[in-house]
Motif scaffolding. Structure first.
Motif, short mmCIF file in Angstrom:
data_model
loop_
_atom_site.label_atom_id
_atom_site.label_comp_id
_atom_site.label_asym_id
_atom_site.label_seq_id
_atom_site.Cartn_x
_atom_site.Cartn_y
_atom_site.Cartn_z
N ASN A 125 49.66 36.87 39.41
CA ASN A 125 49.48 35.88 40.47
C ASN A 125 48.14 35.14 40.39
N ILE A 126 47.41 35.31 39.29
CA ILE A 126 46.05 34.77 39.18
C ILE A 126 45.95 33.74 38.06
N ILE A 145 45.67 42.56 43.92
CA ILE A 145 46.58 41.45 43.62
C ILE A 145 46.99 41.53 42.16
N LEU A 180 40.60 41.69 45.17
CA LEU A 180 41.36 41.07 44.07
C LEU A 180 42.11 42.09 43.23
N ILE A 222 36.17 37.84 48.09
CA ILE A 222 37.49 38.00 47.45
C ILE A 222 37.46 39.07 46.36
N ILE A 273 41.23 31.27 40.93
CA ILE A 273 40.00 32.04 41.12
C ILE A 273 38.90 31.46 40.25
N PHE A 302 40.88 29.72 45.87
CA PHE A 302 41.29 30.59 46.96
C PHE A 302 40.10 31.39 47.48
N LEU A 306 47.00 32.17 42.70
CA LEU A 306 45.69 32.01 43.31
C LEU A 306 44.70 31.52 42.26
N GLN A 356 45.98 36.61 53.72
CA GLN A 356 46.23 35.20 53.39
C GLN A 356 46.63 35.05 51.92
N ALA A 357 46.07 35.90 51.06
CA ALA A 357 46.45 35.88 49.65
C ALA A 357 47.92 36.22 49.49
N GLN A 358 48.36 37.27 50.20
CA GLN A 358 49.77 37.67 50.12
C GLN A 358 50.69 36.58 50.64
#
Length: 255
Positions: free
Chosen positions: A198-199, A194, A191, A187, A176, A157, A174, A163-165
């Motif tokens: 979600n990672i 976030i 980050l 990013i 990473i 990502f 995402l 765009q992440a949301q």
């Protein structure tokens, strides 16, 4: 501590001379789970051979990479479908849209992307998304396929916070990797906003090596460097990053 590399091209020719040593370095760094995306049918046999050599550590995806959507893409999609029907995979990937190299096959790439998402739904699998210079085009397809049966990883990502949301709203984690360590990667600037749930971590090796190896060959042992960078960004320990991101990978891949 167990680290998970959710995206590594272990069959790459760049590892031909020292693949076993590279794998051992990964294990020594705590990277025990390595997930391998498909590109096209020419790599399938090599993927199976690596899985056979490391059955407890290597897990395979099946899919057609967008830059390999050529004249024969429907034959390639048939190959993907045949493989998915014949054995177990952890995901359909890597699939998506890439307009960096070639903008003339957008329609075919989106067709292949949508078709493979539907295959993933059929088999209850995650998807692993490749997106380069094509966020709007990828989101267009995801919007048409959104639902509880759509989930996966937005590989490598590199988008912005908005765009992440949006990616997360489609049930995507995402992915990473090394870009988070680049000075111009950007990013790392958002980050921390976030949630870590979600990672997931990845290398995309042999590409996109993190600092201090930027510009050189990447390998799965460098997942640890990405974890260290995220620990600094989130203000937690490397062990916490490893535990949370590995659990996230289990939630997505089911392994």
């Amino acid at each position: 501590m167990i680290l998970t590399d959710t995206h590594t091209h272990l069959y790459s020719e760049e590892f031909a001379g020292d693949r076993n040593a590279m794998m051992q370095r990964a294990f020594n760094a705590g990277v025990r789970r390595l997930f391998v995306p498909s590109i096209d049918s020419s790599y399938t046999q090599q993927m199976y051979e690596i899985e056979k050599e490391y059955p407890d550590n290597v897990f395979l995806m099946m899919g057609l990479h967008p830059t390999y959507v050529k004249e024969n893409y429907k034959e390639e999609l048939e190959h993907v479908e045949k493989q998915l029907a014949s054995r177990k995979f952890c995901a359909v990937g890597e699939i998506g849209v890439d307009l960096y190299w070639d903008k003339t096959r957008l329609a075919e790439q989106q067709y292949a992307f949508k078709y493979q998402i539907q295959l993933a739904k059929k088999y209850g699998l995650a998807i692993n998304i490749h997106c380069r210079d094509a966020f709007n085009e990828v989101f267009e397809v995801l919007e048409s396929e959104k639902g509880d049966d759509l989930f996966g990883i937005f590989h490598c990502f590199t988008g912005d916070f908005e765009q992440a949301q949006k990616a997360i709203s489609y049930n995507m984690k995402l992915g990473i990797g090394g870009v988070a360590t680049f000075k111009n990667g950007k990013i790392d600037q958002f980050l921390a906003e976030i949630d870590l749930k979600n990672i997931v971590l990845e290398t995309d090796s042999p590409y996109l090596a993190p600092v201090p190896h930027r510009g050189k060959r990447n390998e799965s042992s460098f997942t640890l460097l990405v974890a260290e960078k995220l620990a600094a960004i989130y203000g937690v320990t490397v062990e916490e990053i490893a535990a949370i991101t590995t659990q996230n990978s289990k939630d997505i891949y089911g392994i």
